[in-house]
Design an enzyme around this catalytic site. Sequence first.
Site, PDB file in Angstrom:
ATOM      1  N   LYS A  11     -13.115  28.463 -20.956  1.00  0.00           N
ATOM      2  CA  LYS A  11     -11.689  28.634 -21.261  1.00  0.00           C
ATOM      3  C   LYS A  11     -10.995  29.588 -20.275  1.00  0.00           C
ATOM      4  CE  LYS A  11     -12.294  27.169 -26.010  1.00  0.00           C
ATOM      5  NZ  LYS A  11     -11.859  27.296 -27.424  1.00  0.00           N
ATOM      6  N   ARG A  87     -23.744  22.729 -29.164  1.00  0.00           N
ATOM      7  CA  ARG A  87     -23.091  23.521 -30.227  1.00  0.00           C
ATOM      8  C   ARG A  87     -23.998  24.689 -30.635  1.00  0.00           C
ATOM      9  NH1 ARG A  87     -17.581  22.338 -31.516  1.00  0.00           N
ATOM     10  NH2 ARG A  87     -18.068  23.775 -33.202  1.00  0.00           N
ATOM     11  N   HIS A 117     -15.546  25.615 -24.916  1.00  0.00           N
ATOM     12  CA  HIS A 117     -15.380  24.473 -25.821  1.00  0.00           C
ATOM     13  C   HIS A 117     -16.664  23.659 -25.800  1.00  0.00           C
ATOM     14  CE1 HIS A 117     -13.648  20.836 -27.644  1.00  0.00           C
ATOM     15  NE2 HIS A 117     -14.299  20.162 -26.705  1.00  0.00           N
TER      16      HIS A 117
HETATM   17  N1  UDP Z   1      -9.150  28.408 -33.052  1.00  0.00           N
HETATM   18  C1  UDP Z   1      -8.301  29.491 -33.313  1.00  0.00           C
HETATM   19  N2  UDP Z   1      -8.251  29.987 -34.584  1.00  0.00           N
HETATM   20  C2  UDP Z   1      -8.987  29.464 -35.607  1.00  0.00           C
HETATM   21  C3  UDP Z   1      -9.842  28.376 -35.337  1.00  0.00           C
HETATM   22  C4  UDP Z   1      -9.891  27.864 -34.046  1.00  0.00           C
HETATM   23  O1  UDP Z   1      -7.626  29.978 -32.427  1.00  0.00           O
HETATM   24  O2  UDP Z   1      -8.894  29.968 -36.749  1.00  0.00           O
HETATM   25  C5  UDP Z   1      -9.211  27.876 -31.688  1.00  0.00           C
HETATM   26  C6  UDP Z   1     -10.505  28.252 -30.962  1.00  0.00           C
HETATM   27  O3  UDP Z   1     -10.197  28.471 -29.588  1.00  0.00           O
HETATM   28  C7  UDP Z   1     -11.356  27.008 -31.163  1.00  0.00           C
HETATM   29  C8  UDP Z   1     -10.310  25.906 -31.071  1.00  0.00           C
HETATM   30  O4  UDP Z   1      -9.172  26.449 -31.739  1.00  0.00           O
HETATM   31  O5  UDP Z   1     -12.385  26.915 -30.205  1.00  0.00           O
HETATM   32  C9  UDP Z   1     -10.680  24.597 -31.716  1.00  0.00           C
HETATM   33  O6  UDP Z   1     -11.054  24.846 -33.063  1.00  0.00           O
HETATM   34  P1  UDP Z   1     -12.331  24.142 -33.690  1.00  0.00           P
HETATM   35  O7  UDP Z   1     -12.271  24.350 -35.172  1.00  0.00           O
HETATM   36  O8  UDP Z   1     -12.438  22.736 -33.194  1.00  0.00           O
HETATM   37  O9  UDP Z   1     -13.544  25.041 -33.140  1.00  0.00           O
HETATM   38  P2  UDP Z   1     -14.690  24.700 -32.062  1.00  0.00           P
HETATM   39  O10 UDP Z   1     -15.017  23.243 -32.216  1.00  0.00           O
HETATM   40  O11 UDP Z   1     -14.118  25.035 -30.710  1.00  0.00           O
HETATM   41  O12 UDP Z   1     -15.831  25.604 -32.432  1.00  0.00           O
HETATM   42 MG    MG Z   2     -13.836  21.592 -32.207  1.00  0.00          MG
END
Ligand code: UDP
Ligand code: MG
Length: 139
Positions: A11, A87, A117
């Site tokens: 990121k 993951r 990500h």
């Molecule tokens: N994110 C955020 N606040 C939250 C949850 C997610 O800013 O409460 C952001 C964070 O950068 C995250 C992205 O949104 O990586 C996508 O969210 P997701 O739930 O898909 O999480 P990830 O798959 O990236 O773990």
């Molecule tokens: Mg996600």
Amino acid sequence: MSEKRTFTMIKPSTVAEGVAGAILVLIQEAGFRIVAMKITQMTPQQAGKFYEVHKERPFYNDLVTFMSSGPLVAAILEKDNAVEDFRTLIGATDPAKAAPGTIRKLYAKNVQENAVHGSDSDENAAIEGFFFFSGLEQF
Ligand code: UDP
Ligand code: MG
């Protein structure tokens, strides 16, 4: 893109810190082969499209602003069980909940600026990979 592949981004805040190389070393040491990679910047419109699935979430607008704020490193990674294993390597979305030794535990600042990500399914890995790379750019 086969089910042996996943998509990642390092990121913008993490690229700006100068630790993209260190993170790529961890990714390669975990057995992932980099089959596509570039440094690029999304427009707000492109970031909005990439994260469209989250558009009703309260963090969406901030996330779009953040993800379009500077250059990021986008890559497609290959390994058996790539989506799930990646993951596991990156850890929980919120670094406060991420397991020791995970990339997010090591490099994330907070739940938004969480370093990397990782795709959440084989289907999304393919969609996300082709968002950034044409078939001719995936080796
Ligand atoms: N994110 C955020 N606040 C939250 C949850 C997610 O800013 O409460 C952001 C964070 O950068 C995250 C992205 O949104 O990586 C996508 O969210 P997701 O739930 O898909 O999480 P990830 O798959 O990236 O773990
Ligand atoms: Mg996600």
